[in-house]
Design a protein around this motif. Structure first.
Motif, PDB file in Angstrom:
ATOM      1  N   THR A 170       0.834  -1.208   0.000  1.00 21.82           N
ATOM      2  CA  THR A 170       0.000   0.000   0.000  1.00 21.82           C
ATOM      3  C   THR A 170       0.860   1.246   0.000  1.00 21.82           C
ATOM      4  N   CYS A 171       0.498   2.179  -0.858  1.00 23.25           N
ATOM      5  CA  CYS A 171       1.187   3.469  -0.949  1.00 23.25           C
ATOM      6  C   CYS A 171       0.214   4.568  -0.517  1.00 23.25           C
ATOM      7  N   ILE A 172       0.649   5.407   0.426  1.00 22.47           N
ATOM      8  CA  ILE A 172      -0.116   6.587   0.823  1.00 22.47           C
ATOM      9  C   ILE A 172       0.684   7.788   0.352  1.00 22.47           C
ATOM     10  N   GLN A 173       0.138   8.481  -0.631  1.00 23.00           N
ATOM     11  CA  GLN A 173       0.903   9.543  -1.286  1.00 23.00           C
ATOM     12  C   GLN A 173      -0.036  10.667  -1.725  1.00 23.00           C
ATOM     13  N   ALA A 174       0.363  11.908  -1.412  1.00 22.94           N
ATOM     14  CA  ALA A 174      -0.409  13.092  -1.816  1.00 22.94           C
ATOM     15  C   ALA A 174      -1.870  12.976  -1.412  1.00 22.94           C
ATOM     16  N   GLY A 175      -2.111  12.432  -0.212  1.00 15.89           N
ATOM     17  CA  GLY A 175      -3.465  12.348   0.301  1.00 15.89           C
ATOM     18  C   GLY A 175      -4.323  11.269  -0.309  1.00 15.89           C
ATOM     19  N   GLN A 176      -3.722  10.341  -1.076  1.00  9.86           N
ATOM     20  CA  GLN A 176      -4.469   9.250  -1.696  1.00  9.86           C
ATOM     21  C   GLN A 176      -3.870   7.905  -1.298  1.00  9.86           C
ATOM     22  N   ILE A 177      -4.645   6.849  -1.457  1.00 15.50           N
ATOM     23  CA  ILE A 177      -4.233   5.501  -1.104  1.00 15.50           C
ATOM     24  C   ILE A 177      -4.220   4.646  -2.366  1.00 15.50           C
ATOM     25  N   TYR A 178      -3.158   3.846  -2.506  1.00 19.89           N
ATOM     26  CA  TYR A 178      -3.019   2.969  -3.662  1.00 19.89           C
ATOM     27  C   TYR A 178      -2.722   1.558  -3.176  1.00 19.89           C
ATOM     28  N   TYR A 179      -3.502   0.594  -3.635  1.00 20.14           N
ATOM     29  CA  TYR A 179      -3.251  -0.818  -3.351  1.00 20.14           C
ATOM     30  C   TYR A 179      -2.496  -1.413  -4.532  1.00 20.14           C
ATOM     31  N   ARG A 180      -1.245  -1.789  -4.301  1.00 21.05           N
ATOM     32  CA  ARG A 180      -0.419  -2.388  -5.362  1.00 21.05           C
ATOM     33  C   ARG A 180      -0.413  -1.528  -6.621  1.00 21.05           C
ATOM     34  N   GLY A 181      -0.439  -0.210  -6.434  1.00 24.17           N
ATOM     35  CA  GLY A 181      -0.399   0.715  -7.554  1.00 24.17           C
ATOM     36  C   GLY A 181      -1.756   1.141  -8.072  1.00 24.17           C
ATOM     37  N   TYR A 182      -2.827   0.493  -7.641  1.00 19.95           N
ATOM     38  CA  TYR A 182      -4.179   0.844  -8.083  1.00 19.95           C
ATOM     39  C   TYR A 182      -4.809   1.808  -7.079  1.00 19.95           C
TER      40      TYR A 182
END
Length: 418
Positions: A88-100
Motif C-alpha cells: 500500500t502506498c499513501i501519497q499526496a493524500g491518496q491511497i493505492y493498493y499495489r499501484g491501483y
C-alpha cells in the motif's frame, strides 16, 4: 548451495556489503578481522559472502554515532518509513493498493474478494472471485455478549487447534487458509443461513436481511476501504509475529490483539456513541463545543496522515447516503444526524472526518448494532494482514528494534544491596 547463485537473502557479496555500509573493501576486511562481521566461503564460488544481519548491525551503530537515534525514535511515532513494502502506498493524500487507486477501485465496483486477491498477489482479477470454506468444522458462532475482537480471537485460536497443517508456510496453502478465515470471521460476526451467498458482501447483507444492491455496494466499499492501511499498529504486530516464523493463525492473532484496543479497531464504538447517544438535553452544537473546549478531538475526526482529509471517508459517505435513501426510516434519520455533525464540525473549524466515521455511517445505514463498524473493519483488514504476513516472510528478517535506555545508571552490588 545457497551461496552458489547468491539467492540466500541472509548473505551479501563484498560489493553489496560495502555499498550498504558506505565503505571501501579494506574497511570491510578490517571488520571481519576484528570479529564484527562474519564471512563465509561456498564451494564452486569465488569470493566470500558476508552476513546481512552483521552488516545491518554495523549500519545501526554507525547511524547512532551520527545522531540517528532521535530520528529512529521518531520513526516509531508516525515518522519516517522504517520498512520496505510493495503493498500500500499513501501519497499526496491518496491511497493505492499495489499501484491501483483505492478511489478508482471503489468507483469501478470491484468486489472485496477481487481487491483482497490484488493485495495478496499484485494482480487484479477482472472477474468475480468465489472463495471456498476451509475443510474445518469450527463449530457454531459464539452467541455471547463478549466484545467483538475477543470473539474473533476465540474463533481463530479454535481453528488453529483444529487445523493439523496450520503451520504450512507454502503461499498457496496460506492463501487458502486466509480465504477460509475471512469466511469464518463473517459467519462469526454475521451469522446467517447455510444457503447464504459465497461472496462476503452479499453474505453479510443476507445475514442482516437486506437484499438491496445498495446494501451490497456499501458493504463491499467498507471492506475494501478497510483492507489495508500500510504499517498501522495491528499490521505491524502481524509482521513482527510473522518475522519470528509464526504461522498465519498466530500472526493474525497478534494483529487482532492489537486491533482490540480502543485507539485502533474499536475506535468506531466511540464514534457510534457520539452520533447515537448525545448527552440528554444537549444540542449538537453544545456537544461539539464541550468536546472542543476540553481540547478533545471529536470521535471520528482527524487523521495525522491526511491534512486534507481521509480519502476513504467520502466514498463511504456516498454509499451510506444511497443506502439510507433507499431504506428510509431510521437509516435516513441517522444519515441526517451525521450530515448535521459534519456541517457543524466544518463551521467550527474541526479536523476532517476519518475512516471510523465513514464505517459508522455505513453501519447505521445498514441498521447494524454498536459494533457494526468494527465488524466491517476487522473483516476487511484480514486481507491486509495476510498480505503483510506473506511479504514479511519473503523479506526474511526478524523485526527487532532497539530501546534507548533512560533508566537508572548501572551500579555495583555490595553484599547483595545497591
Amino acid at each position: 548451495m545457497a551461496g552458489k547463485n547468491h539467492k540466500d537473502k541472509a548473505m551479501l557479496t563484498a560489493a553489496e556489503a560495502c555499498a550498504m555500509l558506505g565503505i571501501k573493501a579494506q574497511t570491510l576486511y578490517a571488520y571481519v578481522s576484528r570479529g564484527q562481521l562474519r564471512a563465509e566461503t561456498y564451494p564452486g564460488r569465488t569470493g566470500k559472502l558476508y552476513a546481512r544481519d552483521d552488516v545491518e548491525m554495523l549500519m545501526a551503530r554507525s547511524r547512532a554515532r551520527a545522531g540517528h537515534g532521535p530520528t529512529a525514535a521518531s520513526a516509531m511515532r508516525w515518522g519516517d518509513p522504517i520498512l520496505d513494502s510493495a503493498i500500500t502506498c499513501i501519497q499526496a493524500g491518496q491511497i493505492y493498493y499495489r499501484g491501483y487507486s483505492l478511489r478508482e477501485l471503489l468507483r469501478k465496483g470491484f468486489s472485496f474478494e477481487q481487491v483482497a486477491e490484488l493485495l495478496w498477489s499484485g494482480e487484479l482479477p477482472l472477474q468475480k472471485v468465489q472463495w471456498s470454506a476451509l475443510p474445518i468444522d469450527a463449530g457454531t458462532p459464539i452467541h455471547t455478549a463478549a466484545p467483538l475482537a475477543r470473539r474473533v480471537l476465540h474463533r481463530l485460536a479454535h481453528m488453529a487447534l483444529l487445523d493439523p497443517e496450520g503451520q504450512d508456510e507454502l503461499i498457496d496453502q496460506t492463501l487458502k487458509r486466509a480465504r477460509g478465515l475471512i469466511r469464518q470471521a463473517v459467519d462469526e460476526l454475521f451469522p446467517g443461513s447455510a444457503s447464504a451467498p459465497a461472496a462476503m458482501a452479499p453474505r453479510i447483507a443476507d445475514s442482516i436481511g437486506w437484499d438491496q444492491a445498495e446494501a451490497v455496494d456499501a458493504i463491499d466499499a467498507a471492506l475494501i476501504s478497510s483492507a489495508d492501511h500500510e504499517l498501522n499498529a495491528s499490521t505491524f504486530a502481524a509482521r513482527v509475529a510473522a518475522s519470528t516464523g509464526a504461522d498465519l493463525y498466530a500472526s493474525i492473532l497478534a494483529a487482532v490483539a492489537s486491533f482490540s484496543g480502543r485507539h485502533h479497531g474499536l475506535a468506531s464504538l466511540e464514534v457510534h456513541a457520539f452520533i447515537t447517544e448525545p448527552p440528554a438535553g444537549w444540542s449538537r452544537k453544545k456537544q461539539l463545543s464541550v468536546l472542543l473546549e476540553s481540547s478533545q478531538l471529536l470521535p471520528g475526526f482527524g487523521h495525522r496522515l491526511y491534512a486534507d482529509g481521509d480519502p476513504r471517508v467520502e466514498p463511504l459517505l456516498q454509499k451510506a447516503r444511497a443506502l439510507a435513501a433507499a431504506r428510509k426510516g431510521e437509516a435516513q434519520h441517522w444519515m441526517e444526524e451525521i450530515e448535521g455533525v459534519l456541517s457543524l464540525a466544518k463551521t467550527m473549524g474541526c479536523p476532517l472526518p476519518n475512516l471510523d466515521l465513514g464505517l459508522v455511517a455505513v453501519a447505521l445505514a445498514l441498521g447494524l448494532p454498536r459494533e457494526g463498524g468494527s465488524a466491517l473493519f476487522i473483516i476487511g483488514r484480514l486481507a491486509g494482514w495476510t498480505a503483510h504476513i506473506l511479504e514479511q516472510r519473503q523479506q526474511g528478517f526478524m523485526l527487532r528494534p532497539r530501546a534507548r535506555y533512560v533508566g537508572r545508571a548501572p551500579m555495583p552490588l555490595n553484599n547483595g544491596n545497591p
